[in-house]
Every structure is written in structure tokens, then in C-alpha cells.
Motif scaffolding. Sequence first.
Motif, PDB file in Angstrom:
ATOM      1  N   LEU A   1       0.838  -1.208   0.000  1.00  0.00           N
ATOM      2  CA  LEU A   1       0.000   0.000   0.000  1.00  0.00           C
ATOM      3  C   LEU A   1       0.873   1.258   0.000  1.00  0.00           C
ATOM      4  O   LEU A   1       0.577   2.230  -0.702  1.00  0.00           O
ATOM      5  CB  LEU A   1      -0.903   0.014   1.230  1.00  0.00           C
ATOM      6  CG  LEU A   1      -2.239  -0.728   1.180  1.00  0.00           C
ATOM      7  CD1 LEU A   1      -3.023  -0.453   2.443  1.00  0.00           C
ATOM      8  CD2 LEU A   1      -3.062  -0.352  -0.034  1.00  0.00           C
ATOM      9  N   SER A   2       1.938   1.244   0.790  1.00  0.00           N
ATOM     10  CA  SER A   2       2.852   2.389   0.850  1.00  0.00           C
ATOM     11  C   SER A   2       3.486   2.639  -0.516  1.00  0.00           C
ATOM     12  O   SER A   2       3.653   3.795  -0.934  1.00  0.00           O
ATOM     13  CB  SER A   2       3.953   2.125   1.893  1.00  0.00           C
ATOM     14  OG  SER A   2       3.393   1.923   3.171  1.00  0.00           O
ATOM     15  N   LYS A   3       3.828   1.554  -1.205  1.00  0.00           N
ATOM     16  CA  LYS A   3       4.426   1.669  -2.537  1.00  0.00           C
ATOM     17  C   LYS A   3       3.453   2.334  -3.517  1.00  0.00           C
ATOM     18  O   LYS A   3       3.832   3.206  -4.306  1.00  0.00           O
ATOM     19  CB  LYS A   3       4.822   0.281  -3.045  1.00  0.00           C
ATOM     20  CG  LYS A   3       5.520   0.267  -4.386  1.00  0.00           C
ATOM     21  CD  LYS A   3       5.883  -1.163  -4.782  1.00  0.00           C
ATOM     22  CE  LYS A   3       6.509  -1.191  -6.174  1.00  0.00           C
ATOM     23  NZ  LYS A   3       6.827  -2.584  -6.590  1.00  0.00           N
ATOM     24  N   ILE A   4       2.174   1.929  -3.453  1.00  0.00           N
ATOM     25  CA  ILE A   4       1.156   2.525  -4.333  1.00  0.00           C
ATOM     26  C   ILE A   4       0.988   4.006  -4.016  1.00  0.00           C
ATOM     27  O   ILE A   4       0.894   4.847  -4.917  1.00  0.00           O
ATOM     28  CB  ILE A   4      -0.202   1.793  -4.163  1.00  0.00           C
ATOM     29  CG1 ILE A   4      -0.106   0.353  -4.687  1.00  0.00           C
ATOM     30  CG2 ILE A   4      -1.313   2.534  -4.933  1.00  0.00           C
ATOM     31  CD1 ILE A   4      -1.351  -0.471  -4.413  1.00  0.00           C
ATOM     32  N   CYS A   5       0.946   4.339  -2.719  1.00  0.00           N
ATOM     33  CA  CYS A   5       0.766   5.735  -2.293  1.00  0.00           C
ATOM     34  C   CYS A   5       1.917   6.609  -2.797  1.00  0.00           C
ATOM     35  O   CYS A   5       1.698   7.714  -3.302  1.00  0.00           O
ATOM     36  CB  CYS A   5       0.664   5.803  -0.771  1.00  0.00           C
ATOM     37  SG  CYS A   5       0.257   7.438  -0.138  1.00  0.00           S
ATOM     38  N   LYS A   6       3.144   6.115  -2.673  1.00  0.00           N
ATOM     39  CA  LYS A   6       4.317   6.874  -3.148  1.00  0.00           C
ATOM     40  C   LYS A   6       4.272   7.062  -4.661  1.00  0.00           C
ATOM     41  O   LYS A   6       4.600   8.129  -5.182  1.00  0.00           O
ATOM     42  CB  LYS A   6       5.600   6.142  -2.747  1.00  0.00           C
ATOM     43  CG  LYS A   6       5.915   6.237  -1.266  1.00  0.00           C
ATOM     44  CD  LYS A   6       7.078   5.353  -0.874  1.00  0.00           C
ATOM     45  CE  LYS A   6       8.387   5.885  -1.370  1.00  0.00           C
ATOM     46  NZ  LYS A   6       9.531   5.058  -0.904  1.00  0.00           N
ATOM     47  N   LYS A   7       3.838   6.014  -5.360  1.00  0.00           N
ATOM     48  CA  LYS A   7       3.730   6.085  -6.822  1.00  0.00           C
ATOM     49  C   LYS A   7       2.676   7.118  -7.221  1.00  0.00           C
ATOM     50  O   LYS A   7       2.894   7.940  -8.120  1.00  0.00           O
ATOM     51  CB  LYS A   7       3.353   4.709  -7.376  1.00  0.00           C
ATOM     52  CG  LYS A   7       3.489   4.569  -8.879  1.00  0.00           C
ATOM     53  CD  LYS A   7       4.914   4.268  -9.264  1.00  0.00           C
ATOM     54  CE  LYS A   7       5.020   3.867 -10.719  1.00  0.00           C
ATOM     55  NZ  LYS A   7       6.426   3.609 -11.124  1.00  0.00           N
ATOM     56  N   ALA A   8       1.531   7.073  -6.553  1.00  0.00           N
ATOM     57  CA  ALA A   8       0.449   8.026  -6.843  1.00  0.00           C
ATOM     58  C   ALA A   8       0.907   9.458  -6.568  1.00  0.00           C
ATOM     59  O   ALA A   8       0.587  10.378  -7.319  1.00  0.00           O
ATOM     60  CB  ALA A   8      -0.780   7.691  -6.008  1.00  0.00           C
ATOM     61  N   ASN A   9       1.676   9.623  -5.499  1.00  0.00           N
ATOM     62  CA  ASN A   9       2.171  10.949  -5.149  1.00  0.00           C
ATOM     63  C   ASN A   9       3.132  11.487  -6.208  1.00  0.00           C
ATOM     64  O   ASN A   9       3.133  12.680  -6.514  1.00  0.00           O
ATOM     65  CB  ASN A   9       2.876  10.896  -3.792  1.00  0.00           C
ATOM     66  CG  ASN A   9       3.397  12.247  -3.347  1.00  0.00           C
ATOM     67  OD1 ASN A   9       4.553  12.566  -3.550  1.00  0.00           O
ATOM     68  ND2 ASN A   9       2.522  13.036  -2.746  1.00  0.00           N
ATOM     69  N   SER A  10       3.925  10.596  -6.798  1.00  0.00           N
ATOM     70  CA  SER A  10       4.883  11.023  -7.828  1.00  0.00           C
ATOM     71  C   SER A  10       4.187  11.403  -9.135  1.00  0.00           C
ATOM     72  O   SER A  10       4.698  12.183  -9.923  1.00  0.00           O
ATOM     73  CB  SER A  10       5.902   9.903  -8.102  1.00  0.00           C
ATOM     74  OG  SER A  10       5.284   8.794  -8.750  1.00  0.00           O
ATOM     75  N   TYR A  11       2.982  10.829  -9.358  1.00  0.00           N
ATOM     76  CA  TYR A  11       2.210  11.140 -10.567  1.00  0.00           C
ATOM     77  C   TYR A  11       1.393  12.414 -10.410  1.00  0.00           C
ATOM     78  O   TYR A  11       1.132  13.135 -11.367  1.00  0.00           O
ATOM     79  CB  TYR A  11       1.246   9.994 -10.898  1.00  0.00           C
ATOM     80  CG  TYR A  11       1.894   8.763 -11.466  1.00  0.00           C
ATOM     81  CD1 TYR A  11       3.120   8.819 -12.123  1.00  0.00           C
ATOM     82  CD2 TYR A  11       1.266   7.523 -11.364  1.00  0.00           C
ATOM     83  CE1 TYR A  11       3.701   7.683 -12.645  1.00  0.00           C
ATOM     84  CE2 TYR A  11       1.845   6.375 -11.881  1.00  0.00           C
ATOM     85  CZ  TYR A  11       3.063   6.470 -12.521  1.00  0.00           C
ATOM     86  OH  TYR A  11       3.636   5.341 -13.044  1.00  0.00           O
ATOM     87  N   SER A  12       0.935  12.665  -9.164  1.00  0.00           N
ATOM     88  CA  SER A  12      -0.027  13.760  -8.947  1.00  0.00           C
ATOM     89  C   SER A  12       0.649  15.124  -8.941  1.00  0.00           C
ATOM     90  O   SER A  12       1.852  15.245  -8.852  1.00  0.00           O
ATOM     91  CB  SER A  12      -0.767  13.536  -7.626  1.00  0.00           C
ATOM     92  OG  SER A  12       0.132  13.466  -6.551  1.00  0.00           O
TER      93      SER A  12
END
Length: 338
Positions: free
Chosen positions: A327-338
Amino acid sequence: MILKSYETTKNNFSKDKNIFLLYGENSGLKIEIKELIKAQKVDEFKKIETLNFWEEEILKSENIFYEEINSDSLFINKKVIIINKASNKFEKYLLDFIEKNNSNISLIMISELLDKKSKLRNLSEKNKKVFCIPCYQDKIDDLAKILNQELKKNNINISNESKNLILNRANGDRINLRNEIIKIISFSNFSKKITFENIKDLTNYSEEIDTGKFVNTCLNGDIIRFRKNLIELNLTSFNYILILKILSSKIQRLIKIKEQNNNQKNSEVLVDNYKPPIFWKEKVDVKKQINIFKLNYLKEIIFNLNKIELECKLNAQNSSIIFLNYLSKICKKANSYS
């Protein structure tokens, strides 16, 4: 046959045994050894069926027990039968199981503290076919060893002051300690340096959080709020299967929205036209997530979730760490896209 609890850390300690008595007041240690036995049986037989009973159920209807241990078909999976709250009343059933000598079935009896006069304990200690494992309360040195091992394994460096605080707040219970460790490991995904103040915030504070909002926070790439949720997370009642299903459902919906009209770039139009209609409170989050994620990455998440679920089931003891790390990995990825 008596086996000290620390001897269960040896590789494949359960390989040549299929009967175990875990007794004592240390619930956390009994859970860990039970899960370790199950994991080793999976490694040994590849596939097992786990059956959980309370002693009271067996006493009321003993046919349940005998039907399971008398199953000799070659086509039936290897079994692990777990008897919770086993007492001296279970002695006769243990004798029958020993006499049956069915190597396809493992029996794990879990008991409270049994005194030296206990018939169940005496039988288990004297019979060479049974591993009798006393699980007494942890000492502070035992908990410190667990903490240091987990921190080293996850490359986390914290001060001795922080370690002492964690051990103090674990209150002599390894279940509490492991819950605090899981939070720290998840927090370390966002910050390599973990201060004493971070540890104070992270440990020994938990409440029920809204799982739907927790998943949306992750998918929105809101790292600050996600870290706050980790602090508030009640790992005693943490249900990764429920959160996994919610996450999978939300990702599947995003995929459908994107696929329904690949040429349409306006998230407002995509969300408003989606059937069945999206609840108005969720529309803001869904629109944001459509803009954040590409279709290929959403499909990759679905593929990975299946692997994560299997990994969690095979490593039940570490399931919370495995899932929260993803979940943390997905959150970090989403943050890098947003």
C-alpha cells in the motif's frame, strides 16, 4: 517430549513431528509457534487444509474429531487440526490420535497454563511422538531481541531511547511489540530517518479508521494523511483481506471508467457518465485518481494484488507488513504522478 520455545526457531523443527501441545500464558508466543508449524507443513506438503475447533465443540460432538482423523483417502489434502482451549478433558482424544498414527494429519493443541499434575501435559511430555512446548511470559531481553532482529532485517536505525520507549509501550506482550514494529516498518517507507518524536507518535496510539477513506488516501497519493492513518491504525483488528477487497474493487472501477471511453480525457465527463452512478461523496476522489493513474499501471496493481494476497496467506505472521508495504508503494507512486 519437551521442546523449549527458543528451539522452534531452528529450521524445520516440526518436520518429523505431527503432534504439538502449546501451553502457557504467553498468547503471542503460542500464536507465533502455531503459525510457524503451519508454514513448515505447507513447505513440507505444498498444500494443507487447516481446521479449527474449540475443545468444547469436540466434547459436545466427538464425531467431528473422529471423522477428521479417520480420513484415510489418498485424495484428501494433508490436514492441520487446531484444538483451542485444550484441557485435561482432551487427553483421551490425544491418546486416540497417537494410536491412529496418521502422518497425513498434524494436531496442534493450544492450552492455557497447565500445572505439573496435568494429565494432558504429562502425556505430552512423556510421549516421544508429541512436542510439548511451554510458552511462558516474555522477559524484556526476549522482546529486545525480537525488536533488534526486525529492525536489522528491515535496515531501520533508531536510537536506544526510541527502542526503550517501544519496549516499554509493548507492556511485556510480543503481540503489542510486533504491532508497533509493523507501524515503524510501514513508516520507514516514507522516511529513512526516524526520530524519537516519530516513535512517540507512532507507538501505542490506535483507533478504528474508515477503511474506504484509508484506501482513497493511498490512491490519492496523500502521503501526509497516509502516514497519519498508519499511526492511528489498530493492528489488533487489522483485516488486510477486507482492505485488499476494497482496494481491488476501487481499482477495477477505475479500469472500467478508463476503458469505457479511451478517447475521452475529461475526468468529469468520465465519472458523471459511469454506470452504476458513483456516490457523490466519492466523486472528487475518483476524478483525482483517474487523472493520477495510467490504465497499464492500474492493471499492474490488480495483477500484483493477487500475488500479494497469496504471499500474505503463505506468510500469515508477516501478512500485515507485506500488505502495508505494498500500500505504501502505491501511495508513493500516486504521489509522484499527482
